[in-house]
Write an enzyme that holds these catalytic residues in place. Sequence first.
Site, PDB file in Angstrom:
ATOM      1  CG  ASN A  21      26.229  -6.501 -16.905  1.00 26.68           C
ATOM      2  OD1 ASN A  21      25.973  -5.559 -17.646  1.00 26.68           O
ATOM      3  ND2 ASN A  21      25.509  -6.747 -15.845  1.00 26.68           N
TER       4      ASN A  21
ATOM      5  CG  ASP B 101       8.389  -7.285  -6.446  1.00 26.12           C
ATOM      6  OD1 ASP B 101       9.431  -7.559  -7.077  1.00 26.12           O
ATOM      7  OD2 ASP B 101       8.372  -6.918  -5.258  1.00 26.12           O
TER       8      ASP B 101
ATOM      9  NE  ARG C  53      16.300  -4.383  -0.362  1.00 30.70           N
ATOM     10  CZ  ARG C  53      17.126  -4.015   0.601  1.00 30.70           C
ATOM     11  NH1 ARG C  53      16.674  -3.464   1.703  1.00 30.70           N
ATOM     12  NH2 ARG C  53      18.417  -4.193   0.444  1.00 30.70           N
TER      13      ARG C  53
ATOM     14  NE  ARG D 113      29.817 -11.496 -15.208  1.00 27.52           N
ATOM     15  CZ  ARG D 113      28.744 -10.949 -14.625  1.00 27.52           C
ATOM     16  NH1 ARG D 113      27.858 -11.709 -14.023  1.00 27.52           N
ATOM     17  NH2 ARG D 113      28.579  -9.653 -14.620  1.00 27.52           N
TER      18      ARG D 113
ATOM     19  CG  HIS E 205      14.946  -4.701  -7.566  1.00 27.77           C
ATOM     20  ND1 HIS E 205      14.557  -3.381  -7.525  1.00 27.77           N
ATOM     21  CD2 HIS E 205      15.995  -4.763  -8.419  1.00 27.77           C
ATOM     22  CE1 HIS E 205      15.333  -2.684  -8.353  1.00 27.77           C
ATOM     23  NE2 HIS E 205      16.216  -3.504  -8.902  1.00 27.77           N
TER      24      HIS E 205
ATOM     25  CD  GLU F  51      21.513  -7.095 -11.679  1.00 23.82           C
ATOM     26  OE1 GLU F  51      21.599  -6.226 -12.567  1.00 23.82           O
ATOM     27  OE2 GLU F  51      20.411  -7.467 -11.225  1.00 23.82           O
TER      28      GLU F  51
ATOM     29  CG  ASP G 108      17.809 -10.810 -12.669  1.00 26.00           C
ATOM     30  OD1 ASP G 108      18.629 -10.198 -13.378  1.00 26.00           O
ATOM     31  OD2 ASP G 108      16.587 -10.536 -12.642  1.00 26.00           O
TER      32      ASP G 108
ATOM     33  CG  ASN H 188      12.638  -9.063  -7.743  1.00 27.62           C
ATOM     34  OD1 ASN H 188      12.378  -8.790  -6.566  1.00 27.62           O
ATOM     35  ND2 ASN H 188      12.281  -8.285  -8.758  1.00 27.62           N
TER      36      ASN H 188
HETATM   37  C1  AAO Z   1      11.531  -5.090 -20.422  1.00 28.67           C
HETATM   38  C2  AAO Z   1      11.269  -3.730 -21.034  1.00 28.67           C
HETATM   39  C3  AAO Z   1      10.511  -2.851 -20.055  1.00 28.67           C
HETATM   40  C4  AAO Z   1       9.214  -3.538 -19.647  1.00 28.67           C
HETATM   41  C5  AAO Z   1       9.550  -4.904 -19.043  1.00 28.67           C
HETATM   42  C6  AAO Z   1       8.323  -5.702 -18.659  1.00 28.67           C
HETATM   43  O1  AAO Z   1      12.503  -3.132 -21.380  1.00 28.67           O
HETATM   44  O2  AAO Z   1      10.220  -1.624 -20.698  1.00 28.67           O
HETATM   45  O3  AAO Z   1       8.547  -2.763 -18.686  1.00 28.67           O
HETATM   46  O4  AAO Z   1      10.285  -5.661 -20.001  1.00 28.67           O
HETATM   47  O5  AAO Z   1       7.520  -5.927 -19.763  1.00 28.67           O
HETATM   48  C7  AAO Z   1      16.059  -6.967 -18.514  1.00 28.67           C
HETATM   49  C8  AAO Z   1      16.067  -5.702 -19.338  1.00 28.67           C
HETATM   50  C9  AAO Z   1      14.801  -4.897 -19.162  1.00 28.67           C
HETATM   51  C10 AAO Z   1      13.591  -5.767 -19.428  1.00 28.67           C
HETATM   52  C11 AAO Z   1      13.644  -6.901 -18.405  1.00 28.67           C
HETATM   53  C12 AAO Z   1      12.462  -7.860 -18.488  1.00 28.67           C
HETATM   54  O6  AAO Z   1      17.195  -4.929 -18.978  1.00 28.67           O
HETATM   55  O7  AAO Z   1      14.821  -3.826 -20.107  1.00 28.67           O
HETATM   56  O8  AAO Z   1      12.398  -5.004 -19.279  1.00 28.67           O
HETATM   57  O9  AAO Z   1      14.835  -7.679 -18.656  1.00 28.67           O
HETATM   58  O10 AAO Z   1      12.346  -8.377 -19.759  1.00 28.67           O
HETATM   59  C13 AAO Z   1      17.757  -2.141 -12.506  1.00 28.67           C
HETATM   60  C14 AAO Z   1      17.853  -3.328 -11.562  1.00 28.67           C
HETATM   61  C15 AAO Z   1      18.758  -4.424 -12.089  1.00 28.67           C
HETATM   62  C16 AAO Z   1      18.428  -4.771 -13.524  1.00 28.67           C
HETATM   63  C17 AAO Z   1      18.543  -3.499 -14.344  1.00 28.67           C
HETATM   64  C18 AAO Z   1      18.257  -3.750 -15.817  1.00 28.67           C
HETATM   65  O11 AAO Z   1      18.285  -2.894 -10.278  1.00 28.67           O
HETATM   66  O12 AAO Z   1      18.548  -5.554 -11.261  1.00 28.67           O
HETATM   67  O13 AAO Z   1      17.583  -2.543 -13.847  1.00 28.67           O
HETATM   68  N1  AAO Z   1      19.269  -5.851 -14.032  1.00 28.67           N
HETATM   69  C19 AAO Z   1      18.754  -7.262 -14.059  1.00 28.67           C
HETATM   70  C20 AAO Z   1      19.180  -7.993 -15.321  1.00 28.67           C
HETATM   71  C21 AAO Z   1      18.456  -7.406 -16.513  1.00 28.67           C
HETATM   72  C22 AAO Z   1      16.958  -7.650 -16.376  1.00 28.67           C
HETATM   73  C23 AAO Z   1      16.477  -7.586 -14.990  1.00 28.67           C
HETATM   74  C24 AAO Z   1      17.311  -7.392 -13.908  1.00 28.67           C
HETATM   75  C25 AAO Z   1      15.073  -7.954 -14.763  1.00 28.67           C
HETATM   76  O14 AAO Z   1      20.557  -7.983 -15.433  1.00 28.67           O
HETATM   77  O15 AAO Z   1      18.927  -7.945 -17.722  1.00 28.67           O
HETATM   78  O16 AAO Z   1      16.245  -6.651 -17.149  1.00 28.67           O
HETATM   79  O17 AAO Z   1      15.073  -9.364 -14.576  1.00 28.67           O
HETATM   80  C26 AAO Z   1      19.697   2.631 -11.569  1.00 28.67           C
HETATM   81  C27 AAO Z   1      19.637   1.659 -10.427  1.00 28.67           C
HETATM   82  C28 AAO Z   1      19.720   0.235 -10.882  1.00 28.67           C
HETATM   83  C29 AAO Z   1      18.735  -0.030 -11.982  1.00 28.67           C
HETATM   84  C30 AAO Z   1      19.016   0.980 -13.125  1.00 28.67           C
HETATM   85  C31 AAO Z   1      18.105   0.770 -14.314  1.00 28.67           C
HETATM   86  O18 AAO Z   1      21.012   2.637 -12.121  1.00 28.67           O
HETATM   87  O19 AAO Z   1      20.693   1.899  -9.556  1.00 28.67           O
HETATM   88  O20 AAO Z   1      19.423  -0.615  -9.781  1.00 28.67           O
HETATM   89  O21 AAO Z   1      18.939  -1.357 -12.444  1.00 28.67           O
HETATM   90  O22 AAO Z   1      18.815   2.275 -12.607  1.00 28.67           O
HETATM   91  O23 AAO Z   1      16.805   1.002 -13.949  1.00 28.67           O
HETATM   92  C32 AAO Z   1      23.467   5.773 -13.401  1.00 28.67           C
HETATM   93  C33 AAO Z   1      23.295   5.488 -11.927  1.00 28.67           C
HETATM   94  C34 AAO Z   1      22.842   4.056 -11.723  1.00 28.67           C
HETATM   95  C35 AAO Z   1      21.553   3.924 -12.405  1.00 28.67           C
HETATM   96  C36 AAO Z   1      21.823   4.163 -13.865  1.00 28.67           C
HETATM   97  C37 AAO Z   1      20.623   4.011 -14.724  1.00 28.67           C
HETATM   98  O24 AAO Z   1      24.529   5.000 -13.952  1.00 28.67           O
HETATM   99  O25 AAO Z   1      24.511   5.711 -11.283  1.00 28.67           O
HETATM  100  O26 AAO Z   1      22.706   3.721 -10.366  1.00 28.67           O
HETATM  101  O27 AAO Z   1      22.311   5.474 -14.072  1.00 28.67           O
HETATM  102  O28 AAO Z   1      19.678   4.973 -14.373  1.00 28.67           O
END
Ligand code: AAO
Length: 512
Positions: free
Chosen positions: A313, A182, A173, A352, A216, A248, A212, A115
């Site tokens: 996970n 992006d 997206r 998993r 988005h 994901e 991943d 992405n």
């Molecule tokens: C890091 C730093 C950031 C910095 C960035 C760039 O932490 O501060 O800005 O570097 O320098 C992982 C880490 C991130 C890290 C990133 C890059 O988790 O902390 O950022 O690597 O190094 C969203 C996405 C989902 C994503 C998830 C983490 O939709 O795809 O965020 N997961 C994957 C991987 C993950 C990875 C990435 C993607 C990036 O598995 O390891 O990030 O490649 C809502 C939304 C979700 C959203 C969450 C969090 O969720 O629905 O889509 O996930 O927010 O933003 C309730 C709600 C639930 C909500 C949740 C949290 O439970 O019901 O829907 O609260 O608010």
Amino acid sequence: MKILLLLVTAGLCAAQYNPNTKAGRTSIVHLFEWRWEDIASECERYLAPNGFGGVQISPPNENIIITNPSRPWWERYQPISYRLCTRSGNEQEFRDMVTRCNNVGVYIYVDAVINHMCGAAGGSGTHCTCGSYFNTGNRDFSAVPYSSWDFNDGKCKTGSGEIEDYSDRYQVRDCKLVSLLDLALEKDYVREKIAEYMNKLIDIGVAGFRIDASKHMWPGDMKAVFDKLHTLNTQWFPSGAKPFIFQEVIDLGGEAISASEYFGLGRVTEFKYGAKLGNVIRKWNGEKMAYLKSWGEGWSFMPSDKALVFVDNHDNQRGHGAGGASILTFFDARLYKMGVGFMLAHPYGFTRVMSSFRWPRYFVNGRDVNDWIGPPCYSDGTTKPVTINADTTCGDDWVCEHRWRQIRNMVGFRNVVDGQPFENWWDNGSNQIAFGRGNKGFIIFNNDDWDLDVTLKTGLPGGTYCDIISGQKECEHCTGHQIQVDNDGLAHFQISNSTEDPFVAIHIDSKL
Ligand code: AAO
């Protein structure tokens, strides 16, 4: 002949939902942050003999090196190029792992970060895992190459350029997720580069991909990429087999984008599964195990044949992603084993298992301030090998949940009961439940605060069975509790609420 042809074509079209695991192997394990060399050995010495179907690996492509904080696990989600070198190993080690695992019938599933590239503040230089030059200022990723044309900067409509509101599908997206640059997947050039990367992995011999941050990306753009993918390497897979795709998408409801938009492309991660199961096993919000009778679609989960399921996970075990407090992890080992045991016994979804490293969890105002800590490593940042203790557990802070007897034996249980109906349900109206899988397996839990003492219909043929939770069958001897099933399939169970693992599981291969 016609019918056969039809079946073959249907099989090919549906193949991206099929994990491509060997017959009788029904789960994969995420060996989070493991080195390729260790995964290769683990396939041979442990995963193949214990019936694991495959391994989800951490992203194998070049990533940025983050030094503040020092080498967080999440740097691997910030790609710099598609060259195959990371803290887990180089291309030669990657190829060796795939070959050795495939040769013992344990297949590799790559975490594909397509992405985006690294964060906007990544800077310029060669501070990345293969030393490729990049410059986030002018969007130059020389080793792909990508340039400013290849990103969505012009397309995103928010003032900050970031995703600000998850109820707006265009933002989600077209804008940056946590500042990650992006990619413009609508461009054929970008699609080509991504497909080239994935095809290289397919040709090496991987069996599929975790995609991943699928939420988005536009499903149409993803389809255009997947349409370019090769079929699997025929050295190990049937000719025409498609890579397994699991996307994901965090969909707990209430956002613009729903998981169902991705069903046409492959399976999708069902995040409700772990969140809800955590509530039930913790007995929060008035939940109880008796309600699990209708678990699955009955709990408004996605269709079973589209779901990839897990108890925790790598994100939500440490509060990232949808990391609610209910999520069960190795930190709550007793509850965790029940959760994973339930998942592996229940027919819903493709399963998993998580395999983690330990970190010093430290909560400040409800947030784990150590949620960034990377895998066990030496002072120069090199990842430590996974050491194996005499008792088969892992050392050096590698948790290896998949090696816990209860979890490993339940992976075997799932293989034995594969395809068998969910039946012979029993519950006490509270947190004592039991169910069988046809005439092949039976499991019973006591998550109440009092003892369980009950005689139940198991569906199993009469005989003496070895409980695979307290022990296992070794030669014709049982190292755990024995369960007598009479010729009517009835068995008497007693489980104290204070026992180490308050559940019992038996299956026909554990019959003495
Ligand atoms: C890091 C730093 C950031 C910095 C960035 C760039 O932490 O501060 O800005 O570097 O320098 C992982 C880490 C991130 C890290 C990133 C890059 O988790 O902390 O950022 O690597 O190094 C969203 C996405 C989902 C994503 C998830 C983490 O939709 O795809 O965020 N997961 C994957 C991987 C993950 C990875 C990435 C993607 C990036 O598995 O390891 O990030 O490649 C809502 C939304 C979700 C959203 C969450 C969090 O969720 O629905 O889509 O996930 O927010 O933003 C309730 C709600 C639930 C909500 C949740 C949290 O439970 O019901 O829907 O609260 O608010």
